[in-house]
Design an enzyme around this catalytic site. Structure first.
Site, PDB file in Angstrom:
ATOM      1  N   THR A 123       0.821  -1.203   0.000  1.00  0.00           N
ATOM      2  CA  THR A 123       0.000   0.000   0.000  1.00  0.00           C
ATOM      3  C   THR A 123       0.860   1.260   0.000  1.00  0.00           C
ATOM      4  OG1 THR A 123      -1.449   1.304   1.441  1.00  0.00           O
ATOM      5  CG2 THR A 123      -0.139  -0.363   2.526  1.00  0.00           C
ATOM      6  N   TYR A 150      -1.324  -0.247  10.352  1.00  0.00           N
ATOM      7  CA  TYR A 150      -1.665  -0.894   9.077  1.00  0.00           C
ATOM      8  C   TYR A 150      -0.485  -0.780   8.101  1.00  0.00           C
ATOM      9  CZ  TYR A 150      -3.575  -1.413   4.378  1.00  0.00           C
ATOM     10  OH  TYR A 150      -3.762  -1.783   3.072  1.00  0.00           O
TER      11      TYR A 150
HETATM   12  N1  LIG Z   1      -8.820  -1.406  -1.039  1.00  0.00           N
HETATM   13  C1  LIG Z   1      -7.796  -0.553  -1.165  1.00  0.00           C
HETATM   14  O1  LIG Z   1      -7.963   0.615  -1.540  1.00  0.00           O
HETATM   15  C2  LIG Z   1      -6.387  -1.030  -0.855  1.00  0.00           C
HETATM   16  C3  LIG Z   1      -5.348  -0.099  -0.910  1.00  0.00           C
HETATM   17  C4  LIG Z   1      -4.051  -0.537  -0.650  1.00  0.00           C
HETATM   18  C5  LIG Z   1      -3.801  -1.872  -0.366  1.00  0.00           C
HETATM   19  N2  LIG Z   1      -4.825  -2.762  -0.304  1.00  0.00           N
HETATM   20  C6  LIG Z   1      -4.527  -4.171   0.016  1.00  0.00           C
HETATM   21  O2  LIG Z   1      -5.203  -5.010  -0.896  1.00  0.00           O
HETATM   22  C7  LIG Z   1      -5.568  -6.236  -0.266  1.00  0.00           C
HETATM   23  C8  LIG Z   1      -7.025  -6.544  -0.545  1.00  0.00           C
HETATM   24  O3  LIG Z   1      -7.820  -5.470  -0.043  1.00  0.00           O
HETATM   25  P1  LIG Z   1      -9.396  -5.418  -0.297  1.00  0.00           P
HETATM   26  O4  LIG Z   1      -9.778  -3.996  -0.428  1.00  0.00           O
HETATM   27  O5  LIG Z   1      -9.774  -6.375  -1.365  1.00  0.00           O
HETATM   28  O6  LIG Z   1      -9.936  -5.945   1.115  1.00  0.00           O
HETATM   29  P2  LIG Z   1     -11.108  -6.989   1.422  1.00  0.00           P
HETATM   30  O7  LIG Z   1     -11.364  -6.867   2.894  1.00  0.00           O
HETATM   31  O8  LIG Z   1     -12.250  -6.798   0.496  1.00  0.00           O
HETATM   32  O9  LIG Z   1     -10.414  -8.390   1.092  1.00  0.00           O
HETATM   33  C9  LIG Z   1      -9.608  -9.082   2.002  1.00  0.00           C
HETATM   34  C10 LIG Z   1      -9.992 -10.561   1.914  1.00  0.00           C
HETATM   35  O10 LIG Z   1      -9.126 -11.326   2.758  1.00  0.00           O
HETATM   36  C11 LIG Z   1      -9.887 -12.209   3.560  1.00  0.00           C
HETATM   37  N3  LIG Z   1      -9.103 -12.406   4.791  1.00  0.00           N
HETATM   38  C12 LIG Z   1      -8.728 -11.470   5.706  1.00  0.00           C
HETATM   39  N4  LIG Z   1      -7.996 -12.046   6.683  1.00  0.00           N
HETATM   40  C13 LIG Z   1      -7.899 -13.373   6.388  1.00  0.00           C
HETATM   41  C14 LIG Z   1      -7.274 -14.492   7.010  1.00  0.00           C
HETATM   42  N5  LIG Z   1      -6.624 -14.371   8.176  1.00  0.00           N
HETATM   43  N6  LIG Z   1      -7.380 -15.706   6.421  1.00  0.00           N
HETATM   44  C15 LIG Z   1      -8.046 -15.854   5.251  1.00  0.00           C
HETATM   45  N7  LIG Z   1      -8.668 -14.836   4.606  1.00  0.00           N
HETATM   46  C16 LIG Z   1      -8.595 -13.606   5.181  1.00  0.00           C
HETATM   47  C17 LIG Z   1     -11.226 -11.497   3.760  1.00  0.00           C
HETATM   48  O11 LIG Z   1     -12.290 -12.379   4.071  1.00  0.00           O
HETATM   49  C18 LIG Z   1     -11.413 -10.836   2.391  1.00  0.00           C
HETATM   50  O12 LIG Z   1     -12.055 -11.715   1.482  1.00  0.00           O
HETATM   51  C19 LIG Z   1      -5.213  -6.078   1.209  1.00  0.00           C
HETATM   52  O13 LIG Z   1      -3.995  -6.752   1.446  1.00  0.00           O
HETATM   53  C20 LIG Z   1      -5.038  -4.581   1.377  1.00  0.00           C
HETATM   54  O14 LIG Z   1      -4.103  -4.272   2.392  1.00  0.00           O
HETATM   55  C21 LIG Z   1      -6.124  -2.373  -0.531  1.00  0.00           C
END
Ligand SMILES: NC(=O)c1ccc[n+]([C@@H]2O[C@H](COP(=O)([O-])OP(=O)(O)OC[C@H]3O[C@@H](n4cnc5c(N)ncnc54)[C@H](O)[C@@H]3O)[C@@H](O)[C@H]2O)c1
Length: 347
Positions: A123, A150
């Protein structure tokens, strides 16, 4: 090629899974504990092509290792994480456990089972609160200095990956540092000859988690009247209109970079890439684009700045464009807002 997607039932992971399933080149295995991921999303992905789903929490280390023993995994794309910044300040251990400890164990499983490629969701939060930014945005050499657990939990995971790859040269990684991810599946219902009209935009998947805190998601919830009003946090930043400026990237463009990274790692070394469009929009610009795109007006109130919100956060994306030849297709704030709105109408 067998690809393990952790967090594939979530917002970003499901868009990558969709693109992998739309080609026949890859066998997809999704591992998710469904803490924020959605069963409905998994059903939609099933309608594209069959894949294996494993409901499992990454903290169950022995069971995770068994997944590797049972399936010959070639590549891991690791999305599973906890992602809410204010929550990470209140409950840092949740973030260090779920993001850093579980990622470290996943890397350990990868090494003990001969996995060669690891693609990691990091991120822009690893850059912290950049002081002075050049007009071209932040490049990958900008000093990392996360200001919340985070961001730190992700930076620590990056380091574990980098140190491990140094020690095991057959193991390679791509780290993607995402800027602001927004929008939903670009998919049109083929109801007329002119089906590529925004009126026919019909996203099959999108951001489902109800407590999402992202600006475009919140603005689209206001536009469909799920929320009565929204706030602008900070109107006195040193920007043209006083509100914070961010780089919004469409989730399908973000996803395509992951697909490219799989082949890229075949004949290139491990590397870190920013993922953004390299252009910033202010909060006011985003809200007015959402209102224009949807032709819906809604109430917006001004509120004080939130701690730790930088004035401007825009990617320098020259590295991914020149090295990976990544070509974004949806670099259009109107389309991003329309897709987010159309998705919101469906959920
Ligand atoms: N959404 C954004 O704008 C953004 C920005 C920067 C980085 N990210 C990164 O992208 C990735 C995905 O983000 P997202 O927005 O899709 O989030 P999200 O919450 O929609 O997806 C995360 C998924 O991981 C699963 N999960 C969480 N912990 C778990 C565990 N211990 N075991 C198994 N499954 C688990 C959740 O059920 C979910 O399906 C993350 O790593 C996040 O840090 C997202």
């Amino acid at each position: 090629m067998n690809i393990l997607i952790t967090g594939g039932a979530g917002y970003i992971g499901s868009h990558v899974a969709k693109q992998l399933l739309e080609t026949t080149k890859y066998n997809v295995i999704i591992l998710d504990n469904l803490s924020t991921g959605s069963k409905k999303t998994l059903r939609t992905l099933e309608s594209i092509r069959k894949f294996k789903f494993i409901k499992l929490d990454l903290k169950k280390f022995k069971k995770v290792d068994k997944v590797f023993k049972k399936n010959k995994i070639d590549t891991i794309i690791h999305f599973a994480a906890s992602i809410v910044v204010p929550e990470s300040v209140e409950n840092p251990l949740k973030y260090y456990m779920n993001n850093t400890v579980n990622t470290t164990n996943l890397i350990k499983c990868a090494i003990s089972n001969g996995v060669q490629r690891f693609i990691f969701s990091s991120t822009a939060a690893v850059y912290g609160e950049p002081a002075a930014i050049s007009k071209n945005g932040i490049d990958e050499n900008y000093p990392t200095n996360p200001i919340n657990p985070y961001g730190m939990s992700k930076l620590m995971s990056e380091r574990v990956l980098q140190d491990t790859a140094k020690a095991y040269p057959y193991f390679k990684y791509v780290i993607f540092r995402y800027f602001n991810v927004a929008g939903a599946d670009i998919h049109y219902s083929p109801s007329s000859i002119d089906h590529l009209l925004s009126a026919n935009l019909s996203p099959r998947i999108g951001q489902s988690f109800p407590d999402a805190t992202h600006l475009i998601k919140i603005a689209s919830e206001c536009a469909i009247h799920k929320r009565a009003k929204m706030s602008i946090f900070g109107t006195d930043f040193p920007t043209d209109d006083g509100t914070g400026v961010r780089d919004y990237i469409h989730v399908d463009d973000l996803a395509s970079a992951h697909i490219q990274a799989i082949d890229y790692l075949g004949d290139h070394p491990s590397d870190v890439f920013n993922l953004g469009y390299g252009k910033g929009f202010s909060v006011r610009e985003v809200i007015s684009t959402m209102k224009q795109a949807t032709k819906v007006d809604f109430e917006v109130v001004e509120a004080p700045r939130r701690a730790g919100d930088p004035a401007i956060l825009v990617a320098d994306n020259n590295k991914i464009i020149s090295k990976m030849n990544w070509t974004p297709r949806y670099n259009d704030l109107v389309l991003i807002c329309e897709s987010a709105f159309k998705w919101e109408e469906r959920v």
